[in-house]
Design an enzyme around this catalytic site. Structure first.
Site, PDB file in Angstrom:
ATOM      1  N   TYR A 116      40.575  44.184  32.890  1.00  0.00           N
ATOM      2  CA  TYR A 116      39.498  44.797  33.658  1.00  0.00           C
ATOM      3  C   TYR A 116      39.596  46.322  33.690  1.00  0.00           C
ATOM      4  O   TYR A 116      38.855  46.973  34.427  1.00  0.00           O
ATOM      5  CB  TYR A 116      39.473  44.253  35.094  1.00  0.00           C
ATOM      6  CG  TYR A 116      40.780  44.369  35.849  1.00  0.00           C
ATOM      7  CD1 TYR A 116      41.148  45.558  36.475  1.00  0.00           C
ATOM      8  CD2 TYR A 116      41.632  43.275  35.968  1.00  0.00           C
ATOM      9  CE1 TYR A 116      42.333  45.659  37.183  1.00  0.00           C
ATOM     10  CE2 TYR A 116      42.825  43.363  36.671  1.00  0.00           C
ATOM     11  CZ  TYR A 116      43.166  44.555  37.281  1.00  0.00           C
ATOM     12  OH  TYR A 116      44.351  44.658  37.983  1.00  0.00           O
TER      13      TYR A 116
ATOM     14  N   ASP B 104      41.081  38.010  37.198  1.00  0.00           N
ATOM     15  CA  ASP B 104      41.975  39.166  37.167  1.00  0.00           C
ATOM     16  C   ASP B 104      43.354  38.819  37.712  1.00  0.00           C
ATOM     17  O   ASP B 104      43.534  37.830  38.422  1.00  0.00           O
ATOM     18  CB  ASP B 104      41.388  40.312  37.993  1.00  0.00           C
ATOM     19  CG  ASP B 104      41.121  39.914  39.453  1.00  0.00           C
ATOM     20  OD1 ASP B 104      40.610  38.810  39.673  1.00  0.00           O
ATOM     21  OD2 ASP B 104      41.443  40.708  40.350  1.00  0.00           O
ATOM     22  N   ASP B 105      44.316  39.652  37.376  1.00  0.00           N
ATOM     23  CA  ASP B 105      45.691  39.549  37.890  1.00  0.00           C
ATOM     24  C   ASP B 105      46.294  38.170  37.629  1.00  0.00           C
ATOM     25  O   ASP B 105      46.867  37.532  38.524  1.00  0.00           O
ATOM     26  CB  ASP B 105      45.737  39.888  39.387  1.00  0.00           C
ATOM     27  CG  ASP B 105      45.353  41.343  39.645  1.00  0.00           C
ATOM     28  OD1 ASP B 105      45.233  42.106  38.680  1.00  0.00           O
ATOM     29  OD2 ASP B 105      45.167  41.694  40.818  1.00  0.00           O
ATOM     30  N   ILE B 106      46.158  37.724  36.371  1.00  0.00           N
ATOM     31  CA  ILE B 106      46.734  36.451  35.933  1.00  0.00           C
ATOM     32  C   ILE B 106      47.470  36.712  34.612  1.00  0.00           C
ATOM     33  O   ILE B 106      47.287  37.768  34.001  1.00  0.00           O
ATOM     34  CB  ILE B 106      45.648  35.363  35.741  1.00  0.00           C
ATOM     35  CG1 ILE B 106      44.652  35.778  34.637  1.00  0.00           C
ATOM     36  CG2 ILE B 106      44.912  35.111  37.050  1.00  0.00           C
ATOM     37  CD1 ILE B 106      43.650  34.703  34.276  1.00  0.00           C
TER      38      ILE B 106
ATOM     39  N   TYR C   1      44.989  42.957  48.332  1.00  0.00           N
ATOM     40  CA  TYR C   1      46.133  42.133  48.724  1.00  0.00           C
ATOM     41  C   TYR C   1      46.569  42.560  50.119  1.00  0.00           C
ATOM     42  O   TYR C   1      46.625  43.753  50.417  1.00  0.00           O
ATOM     43  CB  TYR C   1      47.301  42.317  47.749  1.00  0.00           C
ATOM     44  CG  TYR C   1      47.057  41.737  46.381  1.00  0.00           C
ATOM     45  CD1 TYR C   1      47.326  40.397  46.118  1.00  0.00           C
ATOM     46  CD2 TYR C   1      46.555  42.523  45.352  1.00  0.00           C
ATOM     47  CE1 TYR C   1      47.106  39.858  44.853  1.00  0.00           C
ATOM     48  CE2 TYR C   1      46.334  42.002  44.090  1.00  0.00           C
ATOM     49  CZ  TYR C   1      46.609  40.668  43.844  1.00  0.00           C
ATOM     50  OH  TYR C   1      46.383  40.143  42.592  1.00  0.00           O
TER      51      TYR C   1
END
Length: 549
Positions: A276, A227-229, A122
């Site tokens: 993950y 990922d990251d949801i 990010y």
């Protein structure tokens, strides 16, 4: 400064050698006249194409024979393919740069089949110049994989359904072309999970259309990132059709894989699951792994998002429950989200030296600071090539010399030793810590004046290094710019240390007040340098632990 000898080559692989020379600043003189004469040939013998210990075919095995002394000598290379030839040439270059040239024969190959990096953080993605430079860097360090997936590339995640505009598409094509020219596998990532309706035929077709656009560049390796949801289904249509998120993901992954394999049998797919990290036997990852096509690789970060260690037993649990070896997405040296005050330039550590036997490989996530990432990346590349012989500290010093430059190495070492803190190294400043331990003993049980003098000399040496690194004259200007915030904090910390020495010598309350005031200013800056090593010493000083009474 290293003087590079000229190179000539004989045989059918001269074009590869010439290309390598041009990319690595060696003068190439064709088939005659070079100080180093290189002969290279490919072999299909079993020892050059098959790794007994891993039970796998490989195109990365080489034999290197050196005869004569620099600068005039001969090199004979036998290898399994073009990629192996590049690694042999890299070995020649490393021997020259590090003064390790020795006559003899060596047979070598990498232990991990997949060795690379992911631009998956990010923050501000690398610009094109940084990205292309990074490709050259990892290729020169014998990595074989670059994964494109910056979270803040809008076409990758936020606007995953939209085709790339012409300018962005051209730049992506250039990255793929350069990767291919350097012998790197290029993976393109797409991350639809934030908004995708898994039951929508229209959105599935949009996903396929977007990936098809990338395939038309020549790309054959893809990553589907989930990922990251949210960990539960979000759309009412999906809730009606699927029992839970993992069922939707199994359906999506298998259908997507079937679709793209119809284009080309050479396509490869990696999936990053929503879960993950963990033990590797949780319901989501076990169901996903046991239900998707066995040829699909799964990314895994270990038992934590940023794992302090990765062990064989953890890899075994994952393999047993997902029916495939993990492909580690290792979140080091990344410093995004809560880690933005840290700078991760320490060596790679705490990964089992036999991990290559139980995993597909390691893909290391970088920082938005591209030049700084190279320091840790060089140590990761060293580990991935031969983890059983990997020495973190020796590799780290070699990496600093490579990235920083020989002229700035000693000064950078003084600084970098105080910014080691990360998930892999939960303390910091080993040289300073050792010096303070010696000071503490000598102050109370030895020659007090000598103790103060010795510590002051150490502090003055650090101060000299800080001044050089802040002067603007570093060989690697891009690195200096990236590290400036941390070098400034390093300099301020040194100044407070000097204040402490003034007080300890004078025992003046006025000098102690100076320490107190400047320590508060130092603490107000959250930039992470020295970890707790300096703070522990400063607190003792403020508590008048070193009172002469």
């Amino acid at each position: 400064m290293t003087t590079f000898p000229s190179i000539s080559s004989l045989g059918e692989n001269s074009s590869v050698i010439q290309n390598w020379c041009e990319r690595n600043n060696y003068s190439y003189l064709g088939d005659q006249g070079g100080e180093i004469q290189i002969t290279a040939s490919y072999s299909t013998e079993a020892r050059f194409t098959y790794l007994e210990e891993l039970g796998s075919i490989s195109d990365e095995i080489y034999q290197l024979e050196l005869s004569g002394e620099l600068p005039r000598c001969k090199v004979n290379i036998i290898c399994s393919g073009e990629r192996a030839l590049r690694y042999a040439l890299n070995a020649v270059s490393f021997k020259i740069k590090r003064g390790e040239w020795r006559e003899g024969v060596e047979f070598d190959y990498p232990r991990f089949p997949i060795r690379g990096i992911i631009e998956g953080f990010y923050g501000q993605p690398w610009n094109q110049e940084q990205r292309l430079s990074m490709l050259s860097f990892i290729a020169s360090n014998n990595m074989n994989t670059y994964v494109y997936g910056p979270k803040d590339d809008v076409y990758h995640r936020e606007r995953w359904q939209d085709l790339y505009d012409e300018e962005s598409y051209t730049k992506l094509g250039d990255v793929f072309s350069e990767s291919t020219a350097l012998g790197l596998d290029f993976y393109y990532c797409i991350a639809p999970g934030l908004s995708m309706r898994y039951s929508s035929e229209e959105q599935f077709e949009a996903l396929v259309r977007k990936v098809r656009q990338i395939y038309e560049l020549g790309v054959k390796k893809f990553c589907l990132l989930l990922d990251d949801i949210p960990e539960e289904l979000q759309h009412q249509e999906d809730i009606r059709i699927y029992s839970d998120l993992v069922e939707a993901h199994i359906r999506l992954v298998n259908r997507f894989y079937t679709e793209i394999m119809n284009w080309d049998a050479g396509i490869r797919l990696v999936v990053c699951p929503t879960q993950y990290w963990g033990n590797g036997n949780e319901r989501y990852i076990s169901l996903l792994g046991s239900s998707i096509h066995p040829s699909i690789d799964l990314f895994w970060t270990g038992r934590n998002i940023c794992s302090p260690e990765i062990t064989l037993s953890e890899a075994a649990v994952f393999t047993q429950n997902t029916y495939r070896k993990p492909l580690y997405w290792d979140n080091y040296p990344v410093n995004d989200v809560e880690m933005t005050d840290e700078m991760h330039i320490g060596p790679y550590r705490q990964r089992d030296r036999h991990l290559y036997r139980f995993s597909r490989g390691v893909i290391a996530n970088g920082m938005e600071y591209a030049e700084s990432s190279k320091i840790s990346y060089a140590t990761i590349a060293s580990y991935l090539w031969n983890p059983e012989q990997y020495d973190p500290e020796a590799s780290w010093r070699d990496a600093l010399k490579e990235v920083v430059g020989q002229s700035d190495f000693e000064h950078m070492l003084q600084f970098a030793d105080n910014v080691r803190y990360s998930c892999l190294y939960l303390t910091d400043s080993p040289m300073l810590a050792a010096e303070l331990t010696r000071f503490n003993f000598s102050y109370f049980y030895g020659d007090r004046k000598q103790a103060i003098d010795d510590l002051e000399r150490f502090v003055l040496k650090m101060n000299e290094s800080a001044a050089v690194l802040l002067s603007g004259g570093m060989e690697n200007q891009a690195l200096q710019k990236e590290l400036k915030r941390w070098i400034l904090k390093f300099s301020v910390g040194i100044a407070v240390l000097q204040d402490c020495m003034n007080y300890i010598r004078s025992q003046s309350m006025d000098d102690l007040m100076v320490v107190r005031h400047n320590y508060e200013l130092y603490r107000s800056d959250l930039t992470y340098v020295f970890s707790d090593v300096l703070s522990s010493f400063l607190n003792k000083v403020l508590e008048e632990y070193y009172s002469a009474k």
